[in-house]
Design an enzyme around this catalytic site. Structure first.
Site, short mmCIF file in Angstrom:
data_model
loop_
_atom_site.label_atom_id
_atom_site.label_comp_id
_atom_site.label_asym_id
_atom_site.label_seq_id
_atom_site.Cartn_x
_atom_site.Cartn_y
_atom_site.Cartn_z
N HIS A 168 0.80 -1.23 0.00
CA HIS A 168 0.00 0.00 0.00
C HIS A 168 0.83 1.29 0.00
CE1 HIS A 168 -3.10 -2.94 1.11
NE2 HIS A 168 -3.92 -2.10 0.51
N ARG A 198 -15.73 -4.90 1.80
CA ARG A 198 -15.60 -3.45 1.64
C ARG A 198 -15.69 -3.13 0.15
NH1 ARG A 198 -10.41 -1.36 0.16
NH2 ARG A 198 -10.98 0.63 1.08
N ASN A 200 -14.23 -0.59 -2.90
CA ASN A 200 -13.26 0.40 -3.35
C ASN A 200 -13.74 0.88 -4.72
OD1 ASN A 200 -10.83 1.90 -3.15
ND2 ASN A 200 -9.96 0.55 -4.72
N GLU A 240 -14.93 -2.12 -6.92
CA GLU A 240 -14.43 -3.44 -6.54
C GLU A 240 -15.10 -3.83 -5.23
OE1 GLU A 240 -10.22 -3.21 -6.05
OE2 GLU A 240 -9.85 -3.01 -8.19
C1 HEM Z 1 -5.58 -8.12 2.33
C2 HEM Z 1 -5.86 -7.87 1.11
C3 HEM Z 1 -5.49 -6.62 0.37
C4 HEM Z 1 -4.67 -6.54 -0.70
C5 HEM Z 1 -3.92 -7.69 -1.35
C6 HEM Z 1 -4.64 -5.15 -1.13
C7 HEM Z 1 -3.92 -4.69 -2.21
C8 HEM Z 1 -3.97 -3.40 -2.69
C9 HEM Z 1 -3.28 -2.93 -3.87
C10 HEM Z 1 -2.36 -3.78 -4.74
C11 HEM Z 1 -3.59 -1.62 -4.03
C12 HEM Z 1 -3.05 -0.71 -5.15
C13 HEM Z 1 -1.76 -0.10 -4.66
C14 HEM Z 1 -1.01 0.72 -5.71
O1 HEM Z 1 -1.62 1.62 -6.32
O2 HEM Z 1 0.17 0.45 -5.90
C15 HEM Z 1 -4.48 -1.25 -2.96
C16 HEM Z 1 -5.04 -0.02 -2.81
C17 HEM Z 1 -5.76 0.35 -1.69
N1 HEM Z 1 -6.06 -0.46 -0.60
FE1 HEM Z 1 -5.70 -2.41 -0.40
N2 HEM Z 1 -5.45 -4.41 -0.30
C18 HEM Z 1 -5.99 -5.26 0.62
C19 HEM Z 1 -6.88 -4.94 1.61
C20 HEM Z 1 -7.23 -3.65 1.92
C21 HEM Z 1 -8.10 -3.28 3.03
C22 HEM Z 1 -8.78 -4.25 4.00
C23 HEM Z 1 -8.19 -1.95 3.01
C24 HEM Z 1 -9.00 -1.16 4.02
C25 HEM Z 1 -8.94 0.12 4.22
C26 HEM Z 1 -7.40 -1.45 1.89
C27 HEM Z 1 -7.25 -0.12 1.50
C28 HEM Z 1 -6.76 0.30 0.29
C29 HEM Z 1 -6.92 1.65 -0.25
C30 HEM Z 1 -7.64 2.81 0.44
C31 HEM Z 1 -6.32 1.68 -1.49
C32 HEM Z 1 -6.30 2.84 -2.49
C33 HEM Z 1 -7.38 2.52 -3.49
C34 HEM Z 1 -7.82 3.63 -4.43
O3 HEM Z 1 -7.86 4.81 -4.08
O4 HEM Z 1 -8.24 3.29 -5.57
N3 HEM Z 1 -6.84 -2.50 1.26
N4 HEM Z 1 -4.70 -2.36 -2.16
#
Ligand code: HEM
Length: 316
Positions: A168, A198, A200, A240
């Site tokens: 992240h 959740r 996104n 998503e």
């Molecule tokens: C455990 C499984 C999860 C994986 C594998 C995962 C993976 C990722 C990845 C690969 C990104 C894109 C990062 C980039 O731009 O380089 C991302 C974005 C993000 N993730 Fe996760 N995530 C997980 C769970 C969560 C959870 C539970 C939250 C709760 C708050 C979260 C919050 C976010 C947020 C806020 C973003 C930015 C998204 C956007 O603005 O489009 N993630 N995540």
């Protein structure tokens, strides 16, 4: 109007900010079959065939969790959609039948010699979701395997083996006030059997589901083409639906991602969604707009939405 039915509209407030918006799900299901099943499965299989290295990655230590997930998902498909899928297990002998695609998979549980693909790769060809395994190790959660066909501008090859927090790193402000540490602690406390969900969201220009970082030059350039006149056709709200599930046997975490697209011309048919979307885009902090790739066309998009809200007011 039919595209609106069942679309998981993500905004609950008028101003968007990052939060751990996970809620427990009852019934606790990790996947959903929709009317787009056949079309999306066709695309998923094409992508896996052409770009396997990009869409599937696994570390050898993920194999036990992969088997557990295959059993879980075949069971869930059959128990939730008995007219479309059946699954039988007699001792180790398993038979999954996919009546929608007229296919079957016969295998012996945990016997790799009975399947041609890794278990996650095989079961991933029967569900619409992208599937990620987060290994729960004593020092954190690590991305140990994934089948990822529809990423929103990220790369499985890049994050394979990475720890949750490092994955992240690119997200603006996510390290502030220990936010991402709290999310990781939340995930590590999820109990077996529970599913947390959740939403996104982001925006895709054109209706492309597969937008990996690797092909950014192909799909990213369309962001420059958005005008007030064509926004309704080009812009798609991309949501998503993400679910987290602790595997009862192996204690790793299954993360499923179901991606939905809604064309802006459809979204604006629902007046409350039009207003809510407008407010959220208008007040979106610039660093998040930039990260989500919206900055280039935000002014044009807002003008389009304002015009439609004005039309609505005049029509009343
Ligand atoms: C455990 C499984 C999860 C994986 C594998 C995962 C993976 C990722 C990845 C690969 C990104 C894109 C990062 C980039 O731009 O380089 C991302 C974005 C993000 N993730 Fe996760 N995530 C997980 C769970 C969560 C959870 C539970 C939250 C709760 C708050 C979260 C919050 C976010 C947020 C806020 C973003 C930015 C998204 C956007 O603005 O489009 N993630 N995540």
């Amino acid at each position: 109007m039919s595209r609106l039915n069942g679309f998981p509209f993500p905004f609950t407030k008028d101003q968007y900010t990052y939060s751990n918006n996970s809620v427990p799900l009852d019934p606790a299901k990790t996947i959903t079959v929709t009317a787009d099943y056949k079309n999306e499965l066709e695309l998923i299989r094409k992508l896996l065939q052409k770009h396997h290295q990009r869409c599937f990655r696994s570390l050898p230590l993920s194999i036990e969790s992969q088997w557990e997930i295959m059993l879980l998902l075949f069971n869930e498909l059959a128990s939730c959609n008995p007219e479309s899928f059946t699954f039988q297990k007699m001792g180790g002998e398993c038979l999954f039948q996919n009546h929608l695609l007229a296919e079957e998979e016969a295998f012996v549980f945990r016997d790799v010699s009975t399947i041609d693909l890794e278990p996650l790769d095989l079961v991933g060809r029967h569900v619409q979701e992208d599937l990620i395994i987060m290994g729960d190790r004593h020092d954190g959660l690590f991305l140990e395997a994934g089948q990822l066909c529809f990423p929103s501008n990220w790369s499985l090859a890049f994050v394979q083996g990475m720890e949750f927090k490092s994955i992240h790193n690119q997200v603006p402000g996510i390290q502030n006030d220990g936010f991402i540490d709290k999310v990781e602690r939340f995930i590590s406390k999820i109990q077996p059997g529970a599913v947390w969900e959740r939403k996104n969201w982001s925006i895709t220009v054109t209706n492309k589901l597969d937008t990996p970082l690797e092909t950014y030059s192909v799909w990213g350039k369309h962001r420059q083409e958005v005008t007030c006149e064509n926004a309704g056709d080009l812009i798609h709200l991309r949501v998503e639906v993400q679910r987290l599930f602790r595997l009862p046997m192996n204690h790793d975490v299954l993360f499923t991602i179901h991606t939905y697209l809604l064309q802006l011309n459809d979204l604006i048919q629902q007046e409350s969604w039009l207003k809510s979307f407008y407010q959220n885009i208008k007040t979106l902090p610039e660093e998040i707009a930039e990260y989500k790739g919206i900055s280039t066309y935000r002014t044009e998009l807002l003008r389009f939405l304002e015009n439609h809200m004005e039309k609505g007011r005049r029509g009343r």
